[in-house]
Design a protein around this motif. Structure first.
Motif, PDB file in Angstrom:
ATOM      1  N   LYS A  92       0.809  -1.216   0.000  1.00 38.97           N
ATOM      2  CA  LYS A  92       0.000   0.000   0.000  1.00 38.97           C
ATOM      3  C   LYS A  92       0.843   1.267   0.000  1.00 38.97           C
ATOM      4  CE  LYS A  92      -4.404   1.652   1.745  1.00 38.97           C
ATOM      5  NZ  LYS A  92      -5.506   1.453   2.713  1.00 38.97           N
ATOM      6  N   ASN A  93       2.116   1.167   0.272  1.00 37.53           N
ATOM      7  CA  ASN A  93       2.996   2.337   0.207  1.00 37.53           C
ATOM      8  C   ASN A  93       3.500   2.590  -1.209  1.00 37.53           C
ATOM      9  OD1 ASN A  93       2.854   2.965   2.961  1.00 37.53           O
ATOM     10  ND2 ASN A  93       4.518   1.563   3.458  1.00 37.53           N
ATOM     11  N   THR A  94       3.813   1.505  -1.913  1.00 34.08           N
ATOM     12  CA  THR A  94       4.457   1.638  -3.222  1.00 34.08           C
ATOM     13  C   THR A  94       3.562   1.283  -4.399  1.00 34.08           C
ATOM     14  OG1 THR A  94       5.287  -0.639  -3.210  1.00 34.08           O
ATOM     15  CG2 THR A  94       6.662   1.041  -2.148  1.00 34.08           C
ATOM     16  N   GLY A  95       2.503   0.495  -4.149  1.00 34.14           N
ATOM     17  CA  GLY A  95       1.657   0.021  -5.239  1.00 34.14           C
ATOM     18  C   GLY A  95       2.230  -1.183  -5.960  1.00 34.14           C
ATOM     19  N   ASP A  96       3.392  -1.670  -5.513  1.00 36.71           N
ATOM     20  CA  ASP A  96       4.044  -2.815  -6.153  1.00 36.71           C
ATOM     21  C   ASP A  96       3.477  -4.134  -5.628  1.00 36.71           C
ATOM     22  OD1 ASP A  96       5.723  -1.118  -7.564  1.00 36.71           O
ATOM     23  OD2 ASP A  96       7.268  -1.162  -5.998  1.00 36.71           O
ATOM     24  N   ALA A  97       3.618  -5.168  -6.442  1.00 30.26           N
ATOM     25  CA  ALA A  97       3.200  -6.507  -6.022  1.00 30.26           C
ATOM     26  C   ALA A  97       4.172  -7.055  -4.990  1.00 30.26           C
ATOM     27  CB  ALA A  97       3.140  -7.440  -7.225  1.00 30.26           C
ATOM     28  N   GLU A  98       3.619  -7.689  -3.976  1.00 30.80           N
ATOM     29  CA  GLU A  98       4.411  -8.410  -2.981  1.00 30.80           C
ATOM     30  C   GLU A  98       4.004  -9.877  -3.065  1.00 30.80           C
ATOM     31  OE1 GLU A  98       6.681  -7.256  -0.902  1.00 30.80           O
ATOM     32  OE2 GLU A  98       6.404  -5.072  -0.982  1.00 30.80           O
ATOM     33  N   TYR A  99       4.998 -10.753  -3.157  1.00 29.44           N
ATOM     34  CA  TYR A  99       4.727 -12.191  -3.267  1.00 29.44           C
ATOM     35  C   TYR A  99       5.042 -12.820  -1.917  1.00 29.44           C
ATOM     36  CZ  TYR A  99       4.532 -10.775  -8.087  1.00 29.44           C
ATOM     37  OH  TYR A  99       4.188 -10.113  -9.245  1.00 29.44           O
ATOM     38  N   LEU A 100       3.987 -13.192  -1.227  1.00 27.37           N
ATOM     39  CA  LEU A 100       4.104 -13.677   0.145  1.00 27.37           C
ATOM     40  C   LEU A 100       4.266 -15.189   0.162  1.00 27.37           C
ATOM     41  CD1 LEU A 100       1.154 -11.599   1.665  1.00 27.37           C
ATOM     42  CD2 LEU A 100       3.567 -10.934   1.461  1.00 27.37           C
ATOM     43  N   TYR A 101       5.244 -15.647   0.928  1.00 27.72           N
ATOM     44  CA  TYR A 101       5.488 -17.084   1.091  1.00 27.72           C
ATOM     45  C   TYR A 101       4.885 -17.496   2.436  1.00 27.72           C
ATOM     46  CZ  TYR A 101       7.963 -21.517   0.517  1.00 27.72           C
ATOM     47  OH  TYR A 101       8.258 -22.835   0.334  1.00 27.72           O
ATOM     48  N   PRO A 102       3.715 -18.112   2.440  1.00 30.36           N
ATOM     49  CA  PRO A 102       3.033 -18.389   3.711  1.00 30.36           C
ATOM     50  C   PRO A 102       3.739 -19.451   4.544  1.00 30.36           C
ATOM     51  CG  PRO A 102       1.888 -19.488   1.914  1.00 30.36           C
ATOM     52  CD  PRO A 102       2.968 -18.638   1.285  1.00 30.36           C
ATOM     53  N   GLU A 103       3.768 -19.194   5.831  1.00 26.78           N
ATOM     54  CA  GLU A 103       4.304 -20.138   6.804  1.00 26.78           C
ATOM     55  C   GLU A 103       3.213 -20.455   7.820  1.00 26.78           C
ATOM     56  OE1 GLU A 103       7.686 -18.128   8.337  1.00 26.78           O
ATOM     57  OE2 GLU A 103       8.913 -18.440   6.543  1.00 26.78           O
ATOM     58  N   GLU A 104       3.468 -21.432   8.661  1.00 28.14           N
ATOM     59  CA  GLU A 104       2.460 -21.848   9.630  1.00 28.14           C
ATOM     60  C   GLU A 104       1.983 -20.677  10.495  1.00 28.14           C
ATOM     61  OE1 GLU A 104       1.921 -24.986  13.374  1.00 28.14           O
ATOM     62  OE2 GLU A 104       3.724 -25.066  12.123  1.00 28.14           O
ATOM     63  N   SER A 105       2.895 -19.809  10.888  1.00 22.53           N
ATOM     64  CA  SER A 105       2.562 -18.729  11.815  1.00 22.53           C
ATOM     65  C   SER A 105       1.775 -17.590  11.169  1.00 22.53           C
ATOM     66  CB  SER A 105       3.843 -18.163  12.439  1.00 22.53           C
ATOM     67  OG  SER A 105       4.696 -17.643  11.435  1.00 22.53           O
ATOM     68  N   ASN A 106       1.888 -17.442   9.831  1.00 20.58           N
ATOM     69  CA  ASN A 106       1.232 -16.288   9.206  1.00 20.58           C
ATOM     70  C   ASN A 106       0.380 -16.636   7.981  1.00 20.58           C
ATOM     71  OD1 ASN A 106       3.047 -16.792   7.141  1.00 20.58           O
ATOM     72  ND2 ASN A 106       4.103 -14.826   7.269  1.00 20.58           N
ATOM     73  N   TRP A 107       0.091 -17.912   7.803  1.00 20.56           N
ATOM     74  CA  TRP A 107      -0.615 -18.353   6.587  1.00 20.56           C
ATOM     75  C   TRP A 107      -1.930 -17.587   6.414  1.00 20.56           C
ATOM     76  CZ3 TRP A 107       0.871 -23.088   3.749  1.00 20.56           C
ATOM     77  CH2 TRP A 107       0.070 -23.300   2.605  1.00 20.56           C
ATOM     78  N   VAL A 108      -2.764 -17.569   7.430  1.00 22.77           N
ATOM     79  CA  VAL A 108      -4.067 -16.913   7.319  1.00 22.77           C
ATOM     80  C   VAL A 108      -3.900 -15.409   7.128  1.00 22.77           C
ATOM     81  CG1 VAL A 108      -6.272 -16.458   8.490  1.00 22.77           C
ATOM     82  CG2 VAL A 108      -5.235 -18.733   8.626  1.00 22.77           C
ATOM     83  N   ASP A 109      -2.898 -14.807   7.782  1.00 24.74           N
ATOM     84  CA  ASP A 109      -2.642 -13.380   7.587  1.00 24.74           C
ATOM     85  C   ASP A 109      -2.247 -13.080   6.144  1.00 24.74           C
ATOM     86  OD1 ASP A 109      -3.043 -12.010  10.143  1.00 24.74           O
ATOM     87  OD2 ASP A 109      -1.434 -13.293  10.888  1.00 24.74           O
TER      88      ASP A 109
END
Length: 294
Positions: free
Chosen positions: A120-137
């Motif tokens: 939301k700061n840059t408008g660029d795509a971020e590719y998130l690698y989900p882990e157990e602790s943050n998958w739902v986030d």
């Protein structure tokens, strides 16, 4: 890692009932041999339940949410929370439609899983690698629509929103990551070219003080159409297979009924089974041809 086969799932809000049907057809047929999986917005949710091998769970959760008084409140339309309470997804994922994150982690141990979000700061795509602790986030961040939901969710300290605004059809990202074959589950007809939506126009004005972020709304439709054009004529060394509805789905991102969700789901289930049957016929034909040549 040699990632030869990539599965991409487009977003689309409640249109992803279609995607849920396709992926349930994959589960029924034990179609699980993709090396990399990339999900955008609702496609990230669909992929999550696919990876945890929870048949029909995403579809059932969509039907539940479509009539849930807490999730949908038009009175919140102009509030910071938005008329859809996206944070409610955490309660759903740990309650009535429990998401088995441990099973998803186990099933993706040798796979490359990415969820697309927009910074939301840059408008660029971020590719998130989900882990157990943050998958739902990661899923919530990828699905957080401006004006419809709260419009922002933090992951690793980064303010993120729906990935559909920065990379709606991440086929070029899949190519960049290295792949030979892309299968993409669409929620729009395959040859559809889009124009700017009212949200794009409104957001371009609303966020005018942040030129970088504003630009992602201005270029969104162009990025989508460029990806469609590439899929029609990919590089010589890349194969693109599309599973797309032949007509517009009955549900939209924010307009739906239990009946439309059910019809779109069954349509996706049928299309998924047809795709798998065609794949098996092609593989059989190649095997026969190889034996004849041999």
């Amino acid at each position: 890692m040699n990632m030869k086969r990539t599965l991409v799932v487009e977003g689309g809000g409640f249109r992803t009932a279609f995607s849920a049907g396709v992926l349930d057809a994959f589960l029924i047929s034990n179609q699980f041999d993709y090396d990399r999986l990339i999900g955008v917005s609702g496609g990230a949710i669909a992929l999550s339940y696919y990876l945890s091998k929870q048949y029909r769970t995403y579809y059932q959760s969509m039907r539940f949410l479509s009539k849930d008084a807490h999730f949908l409140k038009w009175q919140r339309a102009l509030s910071p929370e938005g008329y859809m309470d996206i944070d409610y997804m955490k309660q759903i994922a740990t309650g009535p439609f429990y998401f088995d994150v441990n099973r998803a982690m186990d099933n993706s141990e040798k796979k490359d899983v990415w969820f697309v979000a927009t910074n939301k700061n840059t408008g660029d795509a971020e590719y998130l690698y989900p882990e157990e602790s943050n998958w739902v986030d990661c899923v919530i961040a990828s699905s957080t629509l401006p004006f419809v939901t709260k419009g922002m969710h933090e992951v690793n300290g980064q303010p993120l929103m729906d990935g559909g605004w920065s990379d709606p059809l991440p086929v070029m990202k899949a190519v960049e990551m290295g792949t030979e074959e892309i299968t993409i589950i669409r929620t729009n007809p395959r040859d559809l070219k889009v124009s700017q939506t009212w949200i794009d126009y409104f957001a371009s004005f609303y966020f005018r003080e942040n030129a970088s972020f504003q630009a992602c709304f201005k270029r969104n439709s162009e990025m989508y159409n460029e990806a469609v054009k590439y899929m029609e004529n990919p590089d010589d060394n890349i194969t693109v297979k599309q599973i797309a509805p032949e007509k517009f789905l009955e549900s939209s991102a924010t307009s739906y009924t239990k009946k439309s969700i059910g019809n779109d789901y069954r349509y996706g289930l049928d299309m998924g089974l047809q795709f798998i049957a065609q794949q098996k016929l092609s593989e059989t034909a190649l095997t026969v041809q190889s034996k004849q040549v041999g």
